[in-house]
Motif scaffolding. Structure first.
Motif, short mmCIF file in Angstrom:
data_model
loop_
_atom_site.label_atom_id
_atom_site.label_comp_id
_atom_site.label_asym_id
_atom_site.label_seq_id
_atom_site.Cartn_x
_atom_site.Cartn_y
_atom_site.Cartn_z
N PHE A 17 19.46 59.53 27.23
CA PHE A 17 18.11 59.01 26.95
C PHE A 17 18.16 57.50 26.84
CE2 PHE A 17 19.83 59.76 22.66
CZ PHE A 17 19.43 58.64 21.95
N ASP A 18 17.01 56.89 26.97
CA ASP A 18 16.85 55.45 26.74
C ASP A 18 16.02 55.25 25.49
OD1 ASP A 18 18.31 54.72 28.95
OD2 ASP A 18 16.78 53.35 29.74
N TRP B 254 13.84 60.90 27.09
CA TRP B 254 14.85 61.80 27.66
C TRP B 254 14.99 61.60 29.15
CZ3 TRP B 254 17.75 63.70 24.04
CH2 TRP B 254 17.22 64.05 22.79
N ASP B 255 16.20 61.62 29.63
CA ASP B 255 16.46 61.48 31.07
C ASP B 255 16.23 62.82 31.76
OD1 ASP B 255 17.61 60.53 33.61
OD2 ASP B 255 18.30 58.86 32.37
N PHE C 52 9.43 56.20 32.77
CA PHE C 52 10.85 55.99 32.63
C PHE C 52 11.62 56.67 33.76
CE2 PHE C 52 14.71 57.97 30.64
CZ PHE C 52 15.51 56.88 30.82
N ASN C 53 11.35 57.94 33.95
CA ASN C 53 12.08 58.68 34.98
C ASN C 53 11.41 58.63 36.34
OD1 ASN C 53 14.38 59.74 33.68
ND2 ASN C 53 13.04 61.06 32.50
#
Lengths: 368, 372
Positions: A40-41, A360-361, B366-367
């Motif tokens: 995660f970032d 979360w990635d 983000f993704n």
């Protein structure tokens, strides 16, 4: 265990099949609380590798010097998991979540990682998707699972191998050759969008011999992420690299049959913006789920008749796996949520965890 | 750079990918329920293309032509005056290119042209091999050397050296070695001008008319089937350009990414000390796009606060005295001095990501932006 492995193990319990001795070793010897591994970032854009206890809500994490992608519980070493560096990263990292000690796994010369890997059935080897960028070909790196010493490599029989999984027979590796050429000199730029050639390739995990290769009608549909069912069917999440409307963004291959696109209404595809992330499968109902972060949707198909069922709005969903104990899919998202979606009613039922500072990635792994 | 692009192009031509069917099935697009908005988007894209983007590429092309001329004059008479003129011209050309940094879509990245224009770090091994070789350095030879042996970073390597004075570097252009070096400069400048012309021609209405392709998206554009595609592409590139300033150009060299000591040699133009001028140029390019219609769009569509925040943040940079200093020297002597500027660049990135993109109806998650 990998979410796909988890599904597989759940089925083992039901059917008694001797599958993937490597992965089953984890569950029999280390039954613990429900845990999730994921990259995660944070809000500042720093990268982390985390272990979330769903019961206690405790998140243990290690700040990483690189952004990881997929994660894998180590098959034989308790508390340890591997974070795979995404392209063009030259590192993966093993983390001991008890001590928070880290150990880097470095790439060989003129290679970089692609963010995914899997273990051999006997737990002795770690396979990773890699780029032999000077020769513009994908390779599968083979390492010792304890020392991480590089033992050799197989060709991936394509360009840009991304996801890799071990099939239920414990011998065959299935590789998603994304078809996109990259070179570390050019960062993450995609260099061959007009001549892509993605493929789904099966190879023998011992000899590296190619056993089968499948393509889709549209060469700009990059074959990216894989879902393997206990019976050996394969789900594929696709990412479209063209400028028109793709016919679909998820493909399905019943074992031994052709690889084909799953029907999806054009109006729905349009909203997905060409990008699917992760997949999961409920063997109890044969439901296939795929996450669309760009479309803010969860997509659902019934694999019995390969029919599109519905889409469920969720903000930037990322990782997903099937949790058999609850007959639910567990979904993460970039807004820091871990939530459950009932596999029968296909309704979101609860939020296990929420922390908006945790983005979360695309992948996570469940371990209990 | 091992001729990668050329081998790529050849590979692309040779590789045949067998597929199950010949044509992808393309569903007709549903009729939009927001035709009014789409028309407005088209009008804004057209305005930006004709009044901002085409002029930016025209200016870049004109600078490359001037640089080419200046190099020719210098190589005929390699004296200090002409040398300074070439170095100034190089600096102007880099800035002109970086003003278009937020426009890295369409023609600029077709066949990775942008890398041929400004690929860094330059590949010293390739450059020195050419300089030390026996062959006359022609444009063809430089083209074969790949992206690492041509373009603006290669020219910087040929024109600047931190440990040498301008007069000392000029000495390298005397005699037989100097002739070789001049040939290299000339060949690189020639190729650069060609690439600049290719992009400029591709955009301008009298030639490739990419301006029309984006503004007619979803109508009869042969490139884009929906207006949202070029729209999102532009907003994405604006975000990436801002993020490049904070994350790549500054954070990396400041050691912020790895929590380590500053790394001046990671700066993109450390030899010339032009890094902050590069950043300033990129900011100017963003400003041109905002002022060219994007701020008005925000105001007209109920996003007054976002427009004001962007205006104030961009104006803050105008007051920034650091932009006129040598970042390499600053990192070695007083790296903390760059912190406020670094933070400012992060604020800009944040506003673009969280407020501007959202207001423009583009998701930069983000993704989903580059999730893999």
């Amino acid at each position: 265990m990998k979410r796909r492995h988890f599904i597989r193990l759940g089925t083992i319990a039901i059917t008694g099949l001797a599958l993937g001795a490597c992965t089953s070793r984890i569950t029999t010897s280390h039954v613990q609380q429900p845990l999730i591994y994921s990259a995660f970032d944070d809000d500042e854009g720093h990268h982390h590798f985390g272990l979330l206890n769903l019961q206690t809500q405790q998140l243990r994490s290690v700040k990483m010097a690189f952004r990881g992608h997929d994660v894998l519980q180590h098959p034989t070493r308790p508390n340890r998991a591997i974070l795979f560096g995404r392209r063009p990263e030259t590192r993966c990292c093993e983390v001991d979540f008890q001590t928070l000690e880290t150990r880097e796994i470095n790439i060989s010369a003129h290679r970089h990682f692609y963010g995914h890997g899997c273990f051999s059935a006997d737990c002795l080897h770690l396979f990773t998707t890699e780029n032999d960028f000077n020769r513009a070909r994908g390779v599968i790196g083979i390492r010792d699972t304890i020392t991480f010493q590089h033992l050799g490599e197989f060709p991936s029989y394509g360009i840009g191998p991304h996801d890799i999984q071990l099939m239920p027979d414990g011998k065959t590796l299935v590789i998603a050759n994304g078809g996109i050429r990259t070179h570390p000199d050019f960062g993450r730029r995609k260099l061959n969008l007009n001549s892509m050639c993605p493929s789904l390739v099966y190879i023998d995990s011992e000899s590296g011999k190619k056993l089968g290769q499948y393509t889709l009608p549209d060469p700009q549909l990059s074959i990216r992420h894989l879902l393997i069912t206990p019976s050996g069917d394969v789900g594929v999440a696709l990412q479209y690299q063209g400028k028109r409307l793709p016919a679909s963004l998820v493909a399905w291959q019943k074992q031994g049959q052709a690889l084909k696109l799953l029907d999806t209404p054009a109006t729905v595809i349009r909203a997905l913006n060409g990008y699917m992330a992760d997949l999961a499968f409920a063997p109890t109902s044969n439901i296939l789920l795929a996450t669309s972060p760009r479309g803010n949707q969860i997509m659902v198909w019934d694999t019995n008749n390969e029919r599109y069922l519905k889409n469920i709005p969720v903000t930037e969903p990322s990782g997903v796996f099937f949790l058999e104990q609850e007959n639910s899919f567990v979904i993460s998202n970039s807004a820091g949520k871990i939530m459950a979606l009932d596999a029968e009613t296909l309704q979101l039922t609860k939020t296990f965890y929420q922390n908006s500072a945790v983005k979360w990635d695309n992948h996570m792994q469940f371990y209990s | 750079m091992k001729k990668i692009i050329f081998s790529l192009i050849v590979t692309g031509l040779l590789v045949s990918c067998s597929h199950n069917s010949t044509k992808p099935s393309v569903e007709p697009l549903a009729v939009s329920t927001s035709v009014g908005r789409e028309d407005m988007q088209r009008r804004l894209l057209k305005k930006l293309a004709l009044q901002t983007i085409v002029p930016l590429y025209q200016q870049f092309y004109e600078h490359t032509a001037l640089l080419n001329n200046n190099i020719s004059s210098f190589c005929l008479t390699p004296n200090q005056q002409y040398f300074n003129q070439v170095r100034n011209s190089w600096a102007q050309t880099v800035s002109a290119w970086l003003r278009a940094d937020a426009l890295l879509f369409g023609p600029a990245i077709e066949e990775q042209l942008d890398f041929f224009i400004y690929f860094y770090p330059a590949k010293k091994r390739i450059i020195n091999k050419l300089l030390n070789g026996q062959e006359t350095i022609t444009a063809e030879l430089v083209a074969q050397a790949g992206v690492g042996g041509q373009g603006l970073a290669t020219m910087e390597y040929l024109l600047f050296e931190r440990n040498l004075s301008s007069e000392e570097i000029l000495q390298n252009y005397q005699g037989q070695n100097g002739k070789q070096r001049c040939q290299y400069l000339g060949a690189t400048a020639f190729l650069l001008q060609q690439h600049a012309k290719t992009i400029y021609d591709a955009w301008r209405p009298e030639q490739g008319n990419y301006a029309e392709a984006i503004s007619r998206a979803g109508l009869d554009s042969l490139i884009y089937t929906e207006i949202q595609q070029p729209w999102a592409e532009l907003i994405n590139k604006i975000f990436q350009s801002a993020e490049k300033i904070s994350s790549n150009r500054l954070a990396l060299a400041l050691g912020k990414k790895t929590e380590s000591q500053p790394k001046p040699y990671k700066l993109e133009a450390w030899r010339s000390g032009h890094t902050l001028a590069n950043i300033q140029a990129s900011l100017q390019g963003l400003r041109r796009l905002f002022d060219g219609g994007l701020l008005d769009w925000l105001k007209q569509n109920g996003h007054q606060i976002t427009a004001e925040n962007l205006t104030h943040t961009m104006a803050d940079f105008d007051q920034e005295k650091l932009l006129h200093t040598d970042l390499f020297h600053l990192l070695q002597t007083n790296p903390d001095a760059i912190d406020p500027f670094y933070k400012k660049s992060k604020v800009l990135t944040r506003i673009i990501k969280h407020d501007f993109a959202k207001a423009m109806g583009v998701q930069l998650g983000f993704n989903d932006n580059d999730g893999d």
